[in-house]
Design a protein around this motif. Sequence first.
Motif, PDB file in Angstrom:
ATOM      1  N   PRO A 298       0.853  -1.190   0.000  1.00 41.83           N
ATOM      2  CA  PRO A 298       0.000   0.000   0.000  1.00 41.83           C
ATOM      3  C   PRO A 298       0.886   1.237   0.000  1.00 41.83           C
ATOM      4  O   PRO A 298       1.865   1.303   0.760  1.00 41.83           O
ATOM      5  N   TYR A 299       0.572   2.204  -0.856  1.00 40.03           N
ATOM      6  CA  TYR A 299       1.438   3.383  -0.927  1.00 40.03           C
ATOM      7  C   TYR A 299       0.669   4.599  -1.372  1.00 40.03           C
ATOM      8  O   TYR A 299      -0.461   4.509  -1.872  1.00 40.03           O
ATOM      9  N   ILE A 300       1.296   5.742  -1.177  1.00 45.34           N
ATOM     10  CA  ILE A 300       0.859   7.005  -1.769  1.00 45.34           C
ATOM     11  C   ILE A 300       1.994   7.494  -2.657  1.00 45.34           C
ATOM     12  O   ILE A 300       3.165   7.497  -2.241  1.00 45.34           O
ATOM     13  N   ALA A 301       1.676   7.846  -3.885  1.00 45.41           N
ATOM     14  CA  ALA A 301       2.643   8.431  -4.808  1.00 45.41           C
ATOM     15  C   ALA A 301       2.240   9.885  -5.040  1.00 45.41           C
ATOM     16  O   ALA A 301       1.158  10.144  -5.574  1.00 45.41           O
ATOM     17  N   ALA A 302       3.087  10.813  -4.611  1.00 46.56           N
ATOM     18  CA  ALA A 302       2.731  12.228  -4.575  1.00 46.56           C
ATOM     19  C   ALA A 302       3.721  13.052  -5.386  1.00 46.56           C
ATOM     20  O   ALA A 302       4.922  13.058  -5.087  1.00 46.56           O
ATOM     21  N   TRP A 303       3.214  13.757  -6.388  1.00 47.13           N
ATOM     22  CA  TRP A 303       4.073  14.626  -7.200  1.00 47.13           C
ATOM     23  C   TRP A 303       4.211  15.983  -6.537  1.00 47.13           C
ATOM     24  O   TRP A 303       3.226  16.654  -6.230  1.00 47.13           O
ATOM     25  N   SER A 323       4.960   4.491   2.126  1.00 46.55           N
ATOM     26  CA  SER A 323       4.006   3.516   2.640  1.00 46.55           C
ATOM     27  C   SER A 323       3.983   3.555   4.156  1.00 46.55           C
ATOM     28  O   SER A 323       5.001   3.830   4.803  1.00 46.55           O
ATOM     29  N   ILE A 324       2.813   3.229   4.722  1.00 46.81           N
ATOM     30  CA  ILE A 324       2.660   3.148   6.169  1.00 46.81           C
ATOM     31  C   ILE A 324       2.907   1.733   6.675  1.00 46.81           C
ATOM     32  O   ILE A 324       2.807   1.477   7.866  1.00 46.81           O
ATOM     33  N   LEU A 325       3.265   0.813   5.768  1.00 47.55           N
ATOM     34  CA  LEU A 325       3.519  -0.571   6.168  1.00 47.55           C
ATOM     35  C   LEU A 325       4.967  -0.691   6.667  1.00 47.55           C
ATOM     36  O   LEU A 325       5.907  -0.525   5.912  1.00 47.55           O
TER      37      LEU A 325
END
Length: 360
Positions: A298-303, A323-325
């Motif tokens: 699980p991730y967030i990809a942020a530009w 990721s928060i993992l």
Amino acid sequence: MRRTAGELADGREIIYFDDTPDAPPRHAVDTRDLPRTQPLSEVRRDPLTGEWVAMAAHRQTRTYKPPADLCPLCPSTPGKPTEIPESSYDVAVFENRFPSFAQGVPDLPPTVDGMPMVARAPGRGRAEVVCFTSDHNTSFGQLPPSRVRTVVDVWADRTAALSGLPGVEQVFPFENRGEEIGVTLHHPHGQVYGYPFVTPRTERMLAVAADYRRTHDRPVMGDVLAAERAVGTRVVAEGEHWTAFVPAAARWPVEVHLVPHRQVPDLPALTDAERDDFAALYLTVLRRLDALYDRPLPYIAAWHQAPVRTGRDLAWLHLEVFSILRTADKLKYLAGSESGMGVWVNDATPEQTADRLRTP
């Protein structure tokens, strides 16, 4: 790539970006009986921090974890119309039906009633959904390089378009992946926000960049990139035009920055060669992220892009993936220190994380 704009039943814009040579013309009609939407987004300025907070109560009724056969981001089929009227597509972008920000927001009083110190304004901007593929059962990391390259062009297209809208001060393309992140639709997709203000994170980064340039007469990201490439202990992967590394002061259990070797303010400023190189490097990084715990990460990809009107000479485009993992089955909760004070405590060193990600 072929670009085709259309309109959904309630007047929202939809745009198809086709990279398949024999893709059919896009002329399907949205047959749903949808009422015209009236978003009521607003922003309020916190008098204690000076930060803007968005209010979008209409989003409480948005679609939540539908079964796969009722996914609103899949192509439409007979008897099952979706947000995308076509029977197939390559990449599709449409205005969010439940937007955090929108153009048609009504005017508001300049302050909150009885609180003259709390500025208030309409949440005028834009919120778009970007569907990376019509295949419900894949992920961004499983896309072919040619499709990732198309998505880069789409991000650039939408950045340019939203930057020209009234009231938009910053454009933010991003992807949320995984239920642990809070994803409610599992179809591979991302979003693009056009904020009516410069975000707090960007304001802080620009202030730091300005201070560093005054002191050193160089961009701080340029020096960070050069140092990371020289020492190499946190570098995960490199291309001709981009380097991916775990930052030396990483906040998240898993965090990778993808940085172009040339200072550019935003995605539209990238050359074709830089876009090609990013597509290949990003797929490498995503594959290694999924291999980290032998499960889809699980991730967030942020530009991080320059604002529309300020700090464009200071900003250095880059993608932050985090990721928060923290283990295969444990989450990093943003508890007292992180949430209350904004002071992060990481459970692994960046060097340890980078070493694990360098393993193919």
